[in-house]
Design a protein around this motif. Structure first.
Motif, PDB file in Angstrom:
ATOM      1  N   VAL A  33       0.840  -1.192   0.000  1.00  0.00           N
ATOM      2  CA  VAL A  33       0.000   0.000   0.000  1.00  0.00           C
ATOM      3  C   VAL A  33       0.879   1.248   0.000  1.00  0.00           C
ATOM      4  O   VAL A  33       1.784   1.389   0.826  1.00  0.00           O
ATOM      5  CB  VAL A  33      -0.932   0.014   1.224  1.00  0.00           C
ATOM      6  N   TYR A  34       0.605   2.153  -0.950  1.00  0.00           N
ATOM      7  CA  TYR A  34       1.291   3.437  -1.032  1.00  0.00           C
ATOM      8  C   TYR A  34       0.272   4.474  -1.470  1.00  0.00           C
ATOM      9  O   TYR A  34      -0.433   4.279  -2.460  1.00  0.00           O
ATOM     10  CB  TYR A  34       2.450   3.379  -2.035  1.00  0.00           C
ATOM     11  N   ASP A  35       0.198   5.586  -0.735  1.00  0.00           N
ATOM     12  CA  ASP A  35      -0.711   6.683  -1.068  1.00  0.00           C
ATOM     13  C   ASP A  35      -2.138   6.169  -1.257  1.00  0.00           C
ATOM     14  O   ASP A  35      -2.848   6.546  -2.190  1.00  0.00           O
ATOM     15  CB  ASP A  35      -0.220   7.397  -2.333  1.00  0.00           C
ATOM     16  N   ASN A  36      -2.539   5.285  -0.345  1.00  0.00           N
ATOM     17  CA  ASN A  36      -3.898   4.728  -0.315  1.00  0.00           C
ATOM     18  C   ASN A  36      -4.246   3.923  -1.570  1.00  0.00           C
ATOM     19  O   ASN A  36      -5.410   3.813  -1.957  1.00  0.00           O
ATOM     20  CB  ASN A  36      -4.949   5.833  -0.117  1.00  0.00           C
ATOM     21  N   LYS A  37      -3.216   3.332  -2.192  1.00  0.00           N
ATOM     22  CA  LYS A  37      -3.420   2.445  -3.326  1.00  0.00           C
ATOM     23  C   LYS A  37      -2.567   1.196  -3.131  1.00  0.00           C
ATOM     24  O   LYS A  37      -1.529   1.243  -2.464  1.00  0.00           O
ATOM     25  CB  LYS A  37      -3.036   3.130  -4.644  1.00  0.00           C
ATOM     26  N   PHE A  38      -3.020   0.091  -3.713  1.00  0.00           N
ATOM     27  CA  PHE A  38      -2.226  -1.137  -3.700  1.00  0.00           C
ATOM     28  C   PHE A  38      -1.356  -1.126  -4.954  1.00  0.00           C
ATOM     29  O   PHE A  38      -1.856  -1.316  -6.066  1.00  0.00           O
ATOM     30  CB  PHE A  38      -3.126  -2.368  -3.689  1.00  0.00           C
ATOM     31  N   VAL A  39      -0.069  -0.849  -4.776  1.00  0.00           N
ATOM     32  CA  VAL A  39       0.820  -0.608  -5.919  1.00  0.00           C
ATOM     33  C   VAL A  39       1.759  -1.794  -6.140  1.00  0.00           C
ATOM     34  O   VAL A  39       2.470  -2.215  -5.225  1.00  0.00           O
ATOM     35  CB  VAL A  39       1.643   0.674  -5.723  1.00  0.00           C
ATOM     36  N   MET A  40       1.745  -2.287  -7.357  1.00  0.00           N
ATOM     37  CA  MET A  40       2.638  -3.367  -7.759  1.00  0.00           C
ATOM     38  C   MET A  40       3.879  -2.793  -8.434  1.00  0.00           C
ATOM     39  O   MET A  40       3.863  -1.661  -8.924  1.00  0.00           O
ATOM     40  CB  MET A  40       1.909  -4.322  -8.703  1.00  0.00           C
ATOM     41  N   PRO A  41       4.975  -3.533  -8.467  1.00  0.00           N
ATOM     42  CA  PRO A  41       6.210  -3.002  -9.057  1.00  0.00           C
ATOM     43  C   PRO A  41       6.130  -2.904 -10.568  1.00  0.00           C
ATOM     44  O   PRO A  41       5.316  -3.577 -11.206  1.00  0.00           O
ATOM     45  CB  PRO A  41       7.262  -4.034  -8.635  1.00  0.00           C
ATOM     46  N   GLU A  42       6.976  -2.058 -11.121  1.00  0.00           N
ATOM     47  CA  GLU A  42       7.188  -2.101 -12.569  1.00  0.00           C
ATOM     48  C   GLU A  42       7.970  -3.368 -12.881  1.00  0.00           C
ATOM     49  O   GLU A  42       8.949  -3.674 -12.201  1.00  0.00           O
ATOM     50  CB  GLU A  42       7.985  -0.884 -13.046  1.00  0.00           C
ATOM     51  N   GLU A  43       7.526  -4.120 -13.869  1.00  0.00           N
ATOM     52  CA  GLU A  43       8.231  -5.335 -14.269  1.00  0.00           C
ATOM     53  C   GLU A  43       9.029  -5.029 -15.526  1.00  0.00           C
ATOM     54  O   GLU A  43       8.476  -4.605 -16.536  1.00  0.00           O
ATOM     55  CB  GLU A  43       7.255  -6.486 -14.484  1.00  0.00           C
ATOM     56  N   ARG A  44      10.331  -5.252 -15.440  1.00  0.00           N
ATOM     57  CA  ARG A  44      11.236  -4.875 -16.513  1.00  0.00           C
ATOM     58  C   ARG A  44      12.066  -6.091 -16.921  1.00  0.00           C
ATOM     59  O   ARG A  44      12.426  -6.922 -16.089  1.00  0.00           O
ATOM     60  CB  ARG A  44      12.146  -3.754 -16.008  1.00  0.00           C
ATOM     61  N   THR A  45      12.366  -6.197 -18.197  1.00  0.00           N
ATOM     62  CA  THR A  45      13.233  -7.264 -18.689  1.00  0.00           C
ATOM     63  C   THR A  45      14.617  -6.686 -18.971  1.00  0.00           C
ATOM     64  O   THR A  45      14.745  -5.658 -19.636  1.00  0.00           O
ATOM     65  CB  THR A  45      12.663  -7.892 -19.971  1.00  0.00           C
ATOM     66  N   MET A  46      15.638  -7.335 -18.426  1.00  0.00           N
ATOM     67  CA  MET A  46      17.017  -6.913 -18.663  1.00  0.00           C
ATOM     68  C   MET A  46      17.926  -8.125 -18.605  1.00  0.00           C
ATOM     69  O   MET A  46      17.511  -9.209 -18.165  1.00  0.00           O
ATOM     70  CB  MET A  46      17.449  -5.873 -17.621  1.00  0.00           C
TER      71      MET A  46
END
Length: 236
Positions: A33-46
């Motif tokens: 939870v961040y800023d009253n939202k359930f936030v998932m990570p950015e998924e990046r391919t490297m």
């Protein structure tokens, strides 16, 4: 050279050019939870080599980078490493016959994992709220932006931070009896089904999970009853 550095050196030589999925957040909190939202990570391919350069601070990149997947990085993206670990834990396989992905053996290979654990009996004192789903997005200037998901797909999540619980907002949480556990390299934690948990880790930590399906026995029905009574009493 330390144990963690040796592992990264070996894996980099083996996997250097391999494309891997990496979760990126501004603060290290994935699915939180961040800023009253359930936030998932950015998924990046490297490439794995680029990921290691960031972890070892040879390359600067904004945010916290973490290789993690609910559906197993190890089997899906790193089959080359399967020979380094057991395909199952024999005594656990014998002990748990009925299966559903809830019983967890947490094996730390290097570094440390720090757990805060709550037994199912703490459910009446643990609050749940519904949150707008969202995902982090890293802009070209290195800043993070939160992108909303579908508003109809609200996510139930625990709002209290066990590291700094706000008892003025969630006074019932003060009645919980958390367990604080540190799992070091070469150690294993059995995390039972239905237990609440919060996890942190040291820099360069490598760990392997073994999942076993839970048995839907009396403990499962007890938890369902406790959960229903808690909701009926208005302590969501």
């Amino acid at each position: 050279m330390g144990a963690v550095a040796l592992l990264y050196f070996r894996y980099r030589n083996l996997l250097g050019s391999k494309a891997v999925s990496v979760a990126v957040t501004p603060n290290g909190y994935a699915d939180a939870v961040y800023d009253n939202k359930f936030v998932m990570p950015e998924e990046r391919t490297m490439s794995f080599a680029d990921f290691v350069d960031i972890i070892e601070k040879k390359t600067h990149s904004p945010g916290v980078f973490y290789i993690q997947k609910q559906c197993s990085n190890l089997t899906e993206e790193f089959p080359e490493l399967m020979g380094d670990v057991e395909d199952h834990i024999p005594w656990m396989s014998e002990a748990l016959v009925h299966k559903d992905h809830y019983e967890n053996l947490y094996c730390v290979i290097s570094g440390e994992k720090h757990f805060i654990l709550h037994p199912p009996s703490d459910r009446p004192f643990i609050p749940y709220e519904m949150y707008q789903p969202a995902t982090y997005k890293v802009n070209e200037d290195g800043t993070f932006e939160v992108i909303d998901g579908e508003p109809s797909d609200k996510v139930p999540w625990i709002p209290v931070d066990p590291l700094e619980p706000d008892l003025s907002l969630y006074p019932a949480y003060g009645e919980t009896r958390p367990l604080h556990v540190t799992v070091k390299a070469g150690e294993m934690l059995y995390l039972p089904s239905l237990w609440f948990h919060h996890v942190r880790q040291s820099h360069g930590c490598i760990a392997v999970n073994y999942w076993y399906d839970m048995e839907y026995d009396i403990k499962y029905h007890y938890f369902q009853l406790l959960d229903s009574l808690t909701k009926a009493a208005g302590n969501s």
